[in-house]
Write a protein that holds these residues in place. Sequence first.
Motif, PDB file in Angstrom:
ATOM      1  N   PRO A 123       0.812  -1.226   0.000  1.00 51.57           N
ATOM      2  CA  PRO A 123       0.000   0.000   0.000  1.00 51.57           C
ATOM      3  C   PRO A 123       0.844   1.273   0.000  1.00 51.57           C
ATOM      4  O   PRO A 123       0.467   2.259  -0.643  1.00 51.57           O
ATOM      5  N   ALA A 127       0.649   4.124  -2.792  1.00 51.10           N
ATOM      6  CA  ALA A 127       0.376   5.512  -2.423  1.00 51.10           C
ATOM      7  C   ALA A 127       1.398   6.453  -3.052  1.00 51.10           C
ATOM      8  O   ALA A 127       1.063   7.573  -3.464  1.00 51.10           O
ATOM      9  N   CYS A 174      -3.592   5.319   3.122  1.00 48.19           N
ATOM     10  CA  CYS A 174      -5.044   5.513   3.053  1.00 48.19           C
ATOM     11  C   CYS A 174      -5.396   6.984   2.870  1.00 48.19           C
ATOM     12  O   CYS A 174      -6.316   7.325   2.098  1.00 48.19           O
ATOM     13  N   PHE A 177      -4.779   7.976  -0.743  1.00 50.53           N
ATOM     14  CA  PHE A 177      -5.863   7.471  -1.588  1.00 50.53           C
ATOM     15  C   PHE A 177      -7.135   8.306  -1.402  1.00 50.53           C
ATOM     16  O   PHE A 177      -7.840   8.616  -2.370  1.00 50.53           O
ATOM     17  N   ALA A 178      -7.435   8.672  -0.151  1.00 49.48           N
ATOM     18  CA  ALA A 178      -8.640   9.456   0.120  1.00 49.48           C
ATOM     19  C   ALA A 178      -8.531  10.848  -0.498  1.00 49.48           C
ATOM     20  O   ALA A 178      -9.500  11.364  -1.078  1.00 49.48           O
ATOM     21  N   SER A 181      -9.017  10.627  -4.231  1.00 43.19           N
ATOM     22  CA  SER A 181     -10.434  10.404  -4.554  1.00 43.19           C
ATOM     23  C   SER A 181     -11.242  11.685  -4.377  1.00 43.19           C
ATOM     24  O   SER A 181     -12.170  11.960  -5.156  1.00 43.19           O
ATOM     25  N   GLY A 200     -15.037   6.035  -2.346  1.00 44.72           N
ATOM     26  CA  GLY A 200     -13.607   5.762  -2.182  1.00 44.72           C
ATOM     27  C   GLY A 200     -13.002   6.560  -1.037  1.00 44.72           C
ATOM     28  O   GLY A 200     -12.183   6.036  -0.268  1.00 44.72           O
ATOM     29  N   ALA A 204     -11.367   4.742   2.201  1.00 41.04           N
ATOM     30  CA  ALA A 204      -9.944   4.948   2.485  1.00 41.04           C
ATOM     31  C   ALA A 204      -9.732   5.676   3.806  1.00 41.04           C
ATOM     32  O   ALA A 204      -8.930   5.247   4.654  1.00 41.04           O
ATOM     33  N   TRP A 207     -10.904   3.453   6.681  1.00 45.01           N
ATOM     34  CA  TRP A 207      -9.986   2.378   7.026  1.00 45.01           C
ATOM     35  C   TRP A 207      -8.766   2.899   7.766  1.00 45.01           C
ATOM     36  O   TRP A 207      -8.172   2.186   8.591  1.00 45.01           O
ATOM     37  N   SER A 219      -9.461  12.042   9.062  1.00 45.10           N
ATOM     38  CA  SER A 219     -10.464  11.425   8.201  1.00 45.10           C
ATOM     39  C   SER A 219     -11.674  12.340   8.050  1.00 45.10           C
ATOM     40  O   SER A 219     -12.236  12.481   6.952  1.00 45.10           O
ATOM     41  N   CYS A 252     -16.672   0.858   7.283  1.00 46.47           N
ATOM     42  CA  CYS A 252     -15.490   0.774   8.151  1.00 46.47           C
ATOM     43  C   CYS A 252     -15.884   0.828   9.624  1.00 46.47           C
ATOM     44  O   CYS A 252     -15.309   0.109  10.460  1.00 46.47           O
TER      45      CYS A 252
END
Length: 278
Positions: A123, A127, A174, A177-178, A181, A200, A204, A207, A219, A252
């Motif tokens: 991962p 990334a 993560c 990726f977030a 997105s 997505g 991400a 998680w 997040s 999640c």
Amino acid sequence: MSPLPEKNPSHRKTAILLGIVFFFSFSYFYEGGGWNQNSRFDLLRAIVERHTLRIDAYHENTQDKAHFKGHYYSDKAPGLVFLAVPFALVARPALRIVGVDPESPRGEVALSYFVSAGAVALPAALAAVCLFFLGLRLGGGSSAAAFGALVMSLGAPMWAYASLFWAHALVGACFVFAFASALKVRESKDARGDFLWALGVGLAAGWATVTEYPAAPASAILALLTLSQAWSRGSAARWRVMAGVGVGAGVCLVVLLWYLYAAFGTFRPSYSYYDPNS
């Protein structure tokens, strides 16, 4: 019109090369065990070998553990371990094929290496490739975008964290990726794209929190960023984005709450059961 960065053959070749270099750099410098790593690896072994969340059979190799009603558990958030389970399930029969008992000391080291490479190094490398394409989308040239990916991966603590069975590198991946997105939401031109890219983000960023509880504020910020990308397109787009983020984050959250209830019978975070004297 110039092709999108990911459609450009030259950029794709660069991304593949960067991904290979990063993955082998992360996985080559395997750093082995320690209290933090062992706590998560104990939970992984408990799941795949004994089909339980209790680490009673392995707890003596770490002090990073929770103690609840006479049993021992990992005191860590479970996201990294859950991601590593498929890699462990593949690695165990593969080790037997080459004549190594996965539950022997040699097999434990090999299994730890494989799951670290699969659930952490991979991962992190992906990334970095994602960051390369982000650099291109934000106006940087190929060299500048590659340099940014190199700095993040090999010129920062990410290099060390990506070689350990710790949560840090996975959480960072993560978030990358977030963020990517979230920017795609801004470029979306239809309802399906709004929902899927927002989904997505929710998965991400969610998680990341399942992997490390303190990731929750970041997040939430990413969720707000995602909503802002669709704000100017009206209420329908906003609702689609909120639904996508909500579904992803909800999945999640269900995983995390299931783990906490299955292990401790409550929804208190596992760190609250840490007992340094156990």
